[in-house]
Design an enzyme around this catalytic site. Structure first.
Site, PDB file in Angstrom:
ATOM      1  N   LYS A  18      -4.452  -4.955  -0.642  1.00 38.04           N
ATOM      2  CA  LYS A  18      -3.371  -4.180  -1.260  1.00 38.04           C
ATOM      3  C   LYS A  18      -2.088  -5.004  -1.211  1.00 38.04           C
ATOM      4  CE  LYS A  18      -2.205   0.743  -0.965  1.00 38.04           C
ATOM      5  NZ  LYS A  18      -2.179   1.873  -0.010  1.00 38.04           N
TER       6      LYS A  18
HETATM    7  O1  G3P Z   1      -1.277   6.019  -0.858  1.00 40.04           O
HETATM    8  C1  G3P Z   1       0.095   6.123  -0.781  1.00 40.04           C
HETATM    9  C2  G3P Z   1       0.485   7.257   0.074  1.00 40.04           C
HETATM   10  O2  G3P Z   1       0.100   7.004   1.391  1.00 40.04           O
HETATM   11  C3  G3P Z   1       1.895   7.639   0.032  1.00 40.04           C
HETATM   12  O3  G3P Z   1       1.901   9.003   0.242  1.00 40.04           O
HETATM   13  O4  G3P Z   1       2.828  11.160   0.844  1.00 40.04           O
HETATM   14  O5  G3P Z   1       3.673   9.060   1.954  1.00 40.04           O
HETATM   15  O6  G3P Z   1       4.232   9.569  -0.417  1.00 40.04           O
HETATM   16  P1  G3P Z   1       3.236   9.729   0.680  1.00 40.04           P
END
Ligand code: G3P
Length: 216
Positions: A83
């Site tokens: 990634k």
């Molecule tokens: O895969 C990306 C994710 O982990 C981000 O999620 O909820 O932290 O915006 P969030």
């Protein structure tokens, strides 16, 4: 639509893998920190639980550093997917890694133009962050819609991996638009099965069955 789980918690991954619904795993530095585990060790353990791609994110911000870290990460297992962030160095790294067959997930995508660049760099996956887009007053679903349109216009094979999914409506909308993959926290995936009428129906059937006095 493929389902990836967005976590580095081994028990959650094992539980979901056992349902047969899990097609892969995504992690990021924040999720690794939350797990309290050693990055390489936990990634190796996850790769042994699921057959599908397991995204492991580089920490370096420069191309040479990303390539050096990718070398370490891709030795962990065949299903590691590197990634990289959506920057010029990340795109350069994506091009170099995918040219020799390594799977790459380009992350932190917040515009359709960024997604176009990732496809041109040969990304295996593009990760648009829906929830964070919504948080900032934009419609995350418009982003998914635009990327779908652009990728279909040019038959790009990069898969749209909808990330930062916060709830079931995000999942539903992604499926309607045709995102290839969605990655969500374990609680969101488990929550998809819940319906009050399913629970009520089971309750009713159990009560009526008890009245028959039979057993199986
Ligand atoms: O895969 C990306 C994710 O982990 C981000 O999620 O909820 O932290 O915006 P969030």
């Amino acid at each position: 639509m493929k389902f990836f789980v967005d976590t580095a918690e081994i028990n959650d991954i094992k539980e979901l893998a056992a349902t047969g619904l899990l097609d892969g795993v995504t992690t990021n530095p924040s999720l690794i920190a939350k797990s309290g585990r050693d990055f390489l060790e936990v990634t190796k353990e996850i790769c042994g639980i699921v057959d599908g791609p397991v995204s492991a994110e580089v920490i370096a911000l420069d191309h040479e550093g990303m390539m050096r870290e990718a070398e370490i990460l891709r030795k962990i297992a065949d299903n590691v997917c590197i990634k990289v962030p959506l920057t010029i160095d990340g795109l350069k790294t994506c091009k170099a890694l995918t040219s020799d067959g390594t799977k790459v997930n380009v992350t932190l995508c917040f515009s359709a133009n960024q997604a176009l660049l990732a496809a041109k760099a040969g990304a295996s996956f593009i990760s648009p962050f829906i929830g964070r887009h919504d948080d900032n007053g934009f419609d995350g679903m418009d982003l998914i819609r635009d990327i779908r349109l652009i990728y279909d216009n040019y038959a790009y094979e990069t898969e749209i991996l909808a990330a930062s999914i916060r709830h079931g409506v995000h999942v539903l909308e992604c499926a309607r638009i045709g995102a290839d993959v969605m990655t969500a926290p374990p609680a969101v995936i488990k929550g998809l099965v819940k319906h009050v009428l399913t629970d009520k129906g089971i309750e009713g059937f159990m009560a009526d069955w008890a009245k028959t006095g039979q057993s199986l």
